[in-house]
Design a protein around this motif. Structure first.
Motif, PDB file in Angstrom:
ATOM      1  N   VAL A  81       2.708   9.117 -10.723  1.00 17.27           N
ATOM      2  CA  VAL A  81       2.153   9.093 -11.970  1.00 17.27           C
ATOM      3  C   VAL A  81       1.061   9.980 -12.341  1.00 17.27           C
ATOM      4  N   PHE A  82       0.396  10.299 -11.418  1.00 17.99           N
ATOM      5  CA  PHE A  82      -0.799  11.406 -11.484  1.00 17.99           C
ATOM      6  C   PHE A  82      -0.058  12.809 -11.239  1.00 17.99           C
ATOM      7  N   GLY A  83       1.198  13.096 -11.226  1.00 14.55           N
ATOM      8  CA  GLY A  83       1.887  14.262 -10.966  1.00 14.55           C
ATOM      9  C   GLY A  83       1.587  14.973  -9.673  1.00 14.55           C
ATOM     10  N   VAL A  84       1.027  14.415  -8.848  1.00 11.64           N
ATOM     11  CA  VAL A  84       0.756  14.801  -7.100  1.00 11.64           C
ATOM     12  C   VAL A  84       2.392  15.005  -6.588  1.00 11.64           C
ATOM     13  N   PHE A  85       2.967  14.146  -6.766  1.00 15.05           N
ATOM     14  CA  PHE A  85       4.363  13.984  -6.205  1.00 15.05           C
ATOM     15  C   PHE A  85       5.438  14.201  -7.442  1.00 15.05           C
TER      16      PHE A  85
ATOM     17  N   THR B 108       0.833  -1.176  -0.144  1.00 13.10           N
ATOM     18  CA  THR B 108       0.074   0.069   0.136  1.00 13.10           C
ATOM     19  C   THR B 108       0.656   1.222  -0.111  1.00 13.10           C
ATOM     20  N   HIS B 109       1.994   1.381   0.717  1.00 15.73           N
ATOM     21  CA  HIS B 109       2.904   2.527   0.713  1.00 15.73           C
ATOM     22  C   HIS B 109       3.566   2.567  -0.629  1.00 15.73           C
ATOM     23  N   LEU B 110       4.159   1.519  -1.374  1.00 16.36           N
ATOM     24  CA  LEU B 110       4.497   1.878  -2.622  1.00 16.36           C
ATOM     25  C   LEU B 110       3.718   1.943  -3.637  1.00 16.36           C
ATOM     26  N   GLY B 111       2.521   1.421  -3.558  1.00  9.70           N
ATOM     27  CA  GLY B 111       1.337   1.652  -4.646  1.00  9.70           C
ATOM     28  C   GLY B 111       1.043   2.832  -4.562  1.00  9.70           C
ATOM     29  N   THR B 112       0.586   3.447  -3.292  1.00 12.23           N
ATOM     30  CA  THR B 112       0.032   4.969  -3.417  1.00 12.23           C
ATOM     31  C   THR B 112       1.153   5.950  -3.570  1.00 12.23           C
ATOM     32  N   ASP B 113       2.381   5.524  -3.122  1.00  9.69           N
ATOM     33  CA  ASP B 113       3.358   6.443  -3.734  1.00  9.69           C
ATOM     34  C   ASP B 113       3.558   6.717  -5.348  1.00  9.69           C
ATOM     35  N   GLU B 114       3.396   5.238  -5.674  1.00  8.49           N
ATOM     36  CA  GLU B 114       3.518   5.285  -7.386  1.00  8.49           C
ATOM     37  C   GLU B 114       2.278   5.952  -7.913  1.00  8.49           C
TER      38      GLU B 114
ATOM     39  N   PRO C 269       6.226  20.897   1.853  1.00 13.93           N
ATOM     40  CA  PRO C 269       5.548  20.313   3.243  1.00 13.93           C
ATOM     41  C   PRO C 269       4.264  19.729   3.152  1.00 13.93           C
ATOM     42  N   ALA C 270       3.511  20.188   2.391  1.00 14.84           N
ATOM     43  CA  ALA C 270       1.950  19.559   2.384  1.00 14.84           C
ATOM     44  C   ALA C 270       2.229  18.061   1.787  1.00 14.84           C
ATOM     45  N   LEU C 271       2.918  18.042   0.890  1.00 13.19           N
ATOM     46  CA  LEU C 271       3.248  16.572   0.155  1.00 13.19           C
ATOM     47  C   LEU C 271       3.739  15.853   1.261  1.00 13.19           C
ATOM     48  N   ASN C 272       4.630  16.142   1.951  1.00 15.77           N
ATOM     49  CA  ASN C 272       5.272  15.292   2.925  1.00 15.77           C
ATOM     50  C   ASN C 272       3.946  14.896   4.002  1.00 15.77           C
ATOM     51  N   LEU C 273       3.202  15.890   4.575  1.00 17.38           N
ATOM     52  CA  LEU C 273       2.259  15.557   5.610  1.00 17.38           C
ATOM     53  C   LEU C 273       1.293  14.455   4.812  1.00 17.38           C
ATOM     54  N   LEU C 274       0.871  14.741   3.498  1.00 19.69           N
ATOM     55  CA  LEU C 274       0.155  13.770   2.658  1.00 19.69           C
ATOM     56  C   LEU C 274       0.652  12.354   2.945  1.00 19.69           C
ATOM     57  N   ALA C 275       2.051  12.334   2.350  1.00 17.50           N
ATOM     58  CA  ALA C 275       2.640  10.971   2.552  1.00 17.50           C
ATOM     59  C   ALA C 275       2.643  10.550   4.023  1.00 17.50           C
ATOM     60  N   LEU C 276       2.937  11.116   5.178  1.00 19.18           N
ATOM     61  CA  LEU C 276       2.873  10.813   6.313  1.00 19.18           C
ATOM     62  C   LEU C 276       1.587  10.300   6.538  1.00 19.18           C
ATOM     63  N   GLY C 277       0.492  10.979   6.277  1.00 19.86           N
ATOM     64  CA  GLY C 277      -1.220  10.797   6.395  1.00 19.86           C
ATOM     65  C   GLY C 277      -1.349   9.307   6.170  1.00 19.86           C
ATOM     66  N   TYR C 278      -1.090   9.106   4.777  1.00 22.24           N
ATOM     67  CA  TYR C 278      -1.699   7.836   4.190  1.00 22.24           C
ATOM     68  C   TYR C 278      -0.677   6.756   4.760  1.00 22.24           C
TER      69      TYR C 278
END
Length: 86
Positions: A27-31, A17-23, A41-50
């Motif tokens: 792919v969708f350009g969020v990261f 789930t971590h790697l799948g969501t990261d990918e 920092p918002a992107l890091n917080l998003l990653a931490l949250g999920y």
């Protein structure tokens, strides 16, 4: 053996789930692309949250599959995760 499989199932769930969501977020350009750092920092917080949510669900899965002492299995999986992430 069921204890090992319970913890392994939780670990595989967390890893997938971590790697799948990261990918998906890459792919969708969020990261930004994989080889570039995330400066927002918002992107890091998003990653931490999920990752927190998926880690809790993985520990719950290990506890559910445990033959006995479910909390101990979840706790052991948390220790494994802390060691692997550090």
């Amino acid at each position: 053996m069921r204890s090992v499989l319970a913890v392994l199932a939780g670990l595989v769930f967390i890893f997938a789930t971590h790697l799948g969501t990261d990918e998906l977020l890459h792919v969708f350009g969020v990261f930004p692309p994989w080889n570039q750092p995330m400066h927002d920092p918002a992107l890091n917080l998003l990653a931490l949250g999920y990752r927190v949510v998926f880690s809790i669900l993985g520990c719950a899965l290990a506890a559910r599959l445990a033959p006995r002492a479910p909390f101990r299995h979840a706790e052991f999986l948390g220790i494994i995760g802390a060691v692997l992430s550090g």
